[in-house]
Design an enzyme around this catalytic site. Sequence first.
Site, PDB file in Angstrom:
ATOM      1  N   LYS A 163       0.813  -1.530   0.443  1.00 38.30           N
ATOM      2  CA  LYS A 163       0.098  -0.008   0.020  1.00 38.30           C
ATOM      3  C   LYS A 163       0.382   0.959   0.040  1.00 38.30           C
ATOM      4  O   LYS A 163       1.674   1.831   0.606  1.00 38.30           O
ATOM      5  CB  LYS A 163      -0.930  -0.640   1.492  1.00 38.30           C
ATOM      6  CG  LYS A 163      -1.873  -1.431   1.333  1.00 38.30           C
ATOM      7  CD  LYS A 163      -3.194  -0.587   0.348  1.00 38.30           C
ATOM      8  CE  LYS A 163      -3.774  -1.894   0.387  1.00 38.30           C
ATOM      9  NZ  LYS A 163      -4.882  -1.274  -0.677  1.00 38.30           N
ATOM     10  N   ASP A 191      -0.585  -0.774  -4.758  1.00 34.88           N
ATOM     11  CA  ASP A 191      -1.690  -0.316  -4.541  1.00 34.88           C
ATOM     12  C   ASP A 191      -1.409   1.357  -4.122  1.00 34.88           C
ATOM     13  O   ASP A 191      -1.344   1.395  -3.356  1.00 34.88           O
ATOM     14  CB  ASP A 191      -2.404  -1.232  -4.194  1.00 34.88           C
ATOM     15  CG  ASP A 191      -4.134  -0.880  -4.086  1.00 34.88           C
ATOM     16  OD1 ASP A 191      -4.458   0.444  -4.673  1.00 34.88           O
ATOM     17  OD2 ASP A 191      -4.735  -1.274  -3.512  1.00 34.88           O
ATOM     18  N   GLU A 218      -1.935  -0.420  -9.069  1.00 35.71           N
ATOM     19  CA  GLU A 218      -3.226  -0.332  -8.839  1.00 35.71           C
ATOM     20  C   GLU A 218      -3.945   0.666  -8.743  1.00 35.71           C
ATOM     21  O   GLU A 218      -3.227   1.446  -8.016  1.00 35.71           O
ATOM     22  CB  GLU A 218      -3.721  -1.211  -7.500  1.00 35.71           C
ATOM     23  CG  GLU A 218      -4.880  -2.064  -7.506  1.00 35.71           C
ATOM     24  CD  GLU A 218      -4.884  -2.709  -6.348  1.00 35.71           C
ATOM     25  OE1 GLU A 218      -4.634  -3.444  -6.218  1.00 35.71           O
ATOM     26  OE2 GLU A 218      -6.043  -2.376  -5.826  1.00 35.71           O
ATOM     27  N   ASP A 243      -9.214  -0.639  -9.320  1.00 34.76           N
ATOM     28  CA  ASP A 243     -10.252  -1.149  -8.028  1.00 34.76           C
ATOM     29  C   ASP A 243     -11.474  -0.264  -8.269  1.00 34.76           C
ATOM     30  O   ASP A 243     -12.245  -0.340  -8.661  1.00 34.76           O
ATOM     31  CB  ASP A 243      -9.048  -0.651  -7.250  1.00 34.76           C
ATOM     32  CG  ASP A 243      -9.516  -1.693  -6.057  1.00 34.76           C
ATOM     33  OD1 ASP A 243     -11.415  -1.675  -5.874  1.00 34.76           O
ATOM     34  OD2 ASP A 243      -8.718  -1.990  -4.522  1.00 34.76           O
ATOM     35  N   LYS A 267     -14.433  -6.512  -6.288  1.00 29.35           N
ATOM     36  CA  LYS A 267     -14.624  -7.157  -5.149  1.00 29.35           C
ATOM     37  C   LYS A 267     -16.652  -6.753  -4.800  1.00 29.35           C
ATOM     38  O   LYS A 267     -17.195  -6.432  -5.325  1.00 29.35           O
ATOM     39  CB  LYS A 267     -14.624  -5.411  -3.630  1.00 29.35           C
ATOM     40  CG  LYS A 267     -12.872  -5.482  -3.705  1.00 29.35           C
ATOM     41  CD  LYS A 267     -12.078  -4.444  -2.886  1.00 29.35           C
ATOM     42  CE  LYS A 267     -10.854  -3.915  -3.075  1.00 29.35           C
ATOM     43  NZ  LYS A 267     -10.367  -3.498  -2.557  1.00 29.35           N
TER      44      LYS A 267
HETATM   45 MG    MG Z   1      -7.113  -1.311  -4.108  1.00 27.17          MG
END
Ligand code: MG
Length: 369
Positions: A163, A191, A218, A243, A267
């Site tokens: 992240k 990401d 991402e 995403d 998701k």
């Molecule tokens: Mg993500």
Amino acid sequence: MRITAIHIYAIRLPLRVPFVVSYHSYNDMPSIIVKIETDEGLVGYGEGVADEHVTGETWEGTFAILKHTLAPRLIGTNPLHIEALHERMDGAIYGAPTAKAAIDIACFDLMGKKLGQPIYQLIGGRFHDAFPITHVLSIGNPNEMAEEAMSVITEGYRSLKMKVGTHINEDIARIQAIRERVGDDISIRVDVNQGWKNSATTVKALHALEILGIDWLEQPVIADDIDAMAYIRTKTNIPLMIDEGLKNMRDMREIIQKRAADKVNIKLMKCGGIYPAVKLVHQAELAGIECQIGSMVESSIASAAGFHVAFAKKIITSVELTGPLKFTKDVGNLRYELPYIRLTDKPGLGIDVNEQTLLELTAFSDVIR
Ligand code: MG
């Protein structure tokens, strides 16, 4: 089979360590668990984990939508009629994918239990035998992140998801530190969670990243800027994943039309559950876009649901469903064989829900009959 009661539990799942992404830091994860009872005595479990930064939904709001808007309209309906059930939910309220996902997952759990089959057998059958689990590194200082990366590699992990998304120079330093520490054989996915905002900043960062051998980048830019992703894609060889910019079928259509991504992160909480996720997967396959199934840091219930989708589809090539590994207490018993996961052939979601833990973690609850 008819739905006779819908129980709604607002719970808080205790995290081992705070989870930090570019837009928020969590000490525990608020979640909504749904338990659907039927006239045949079968019980199905679902879960909705709202992320206000991604879908504009909240924990409290999701509870209220389930209680006042969705559950009353579903009592007496057949949980196996999944297309009709979604039509009924979509007719009751626009959007609200997290609340709808909770119902959808519970209905698939019931469907599997009724037929004596795991959910993956109902949506394509088993395609994958196992998925490698990626270790997710929260945003931190480069040395500590590299330290944590090394310690999980010693445990057997072969891929890392970092992240980032504070400032590009700090982020590049983080990625460099980890690559130097772990060597070239470990996969690194990055990401940004929208943290680099626009295409200019992202293209600048990508020039520095090109020599670091990352698998993909991402969601560097603001979620709704699909044009920026399409532009960035013409400027780099690094595969790009969308995403937050992909929630529903309309978004997927735009991404395909604009050729804005090499990969998408689907998701269940963004699209409304297992059934809408399967539709997105088929859309992506049409355009040759590889899919990942991700999650909002969910308990065993929604994580299992995500895995069932992933195991059934060829075009799904990675998963990121590590919620249960982050909690000190979980309502279910989804089992990982780290650094892999394999699903059992138990019916429905294939997990047992511990009602005592569920009540222990419950902040407030209600039942609609
Ligand atoms: Mg993500």
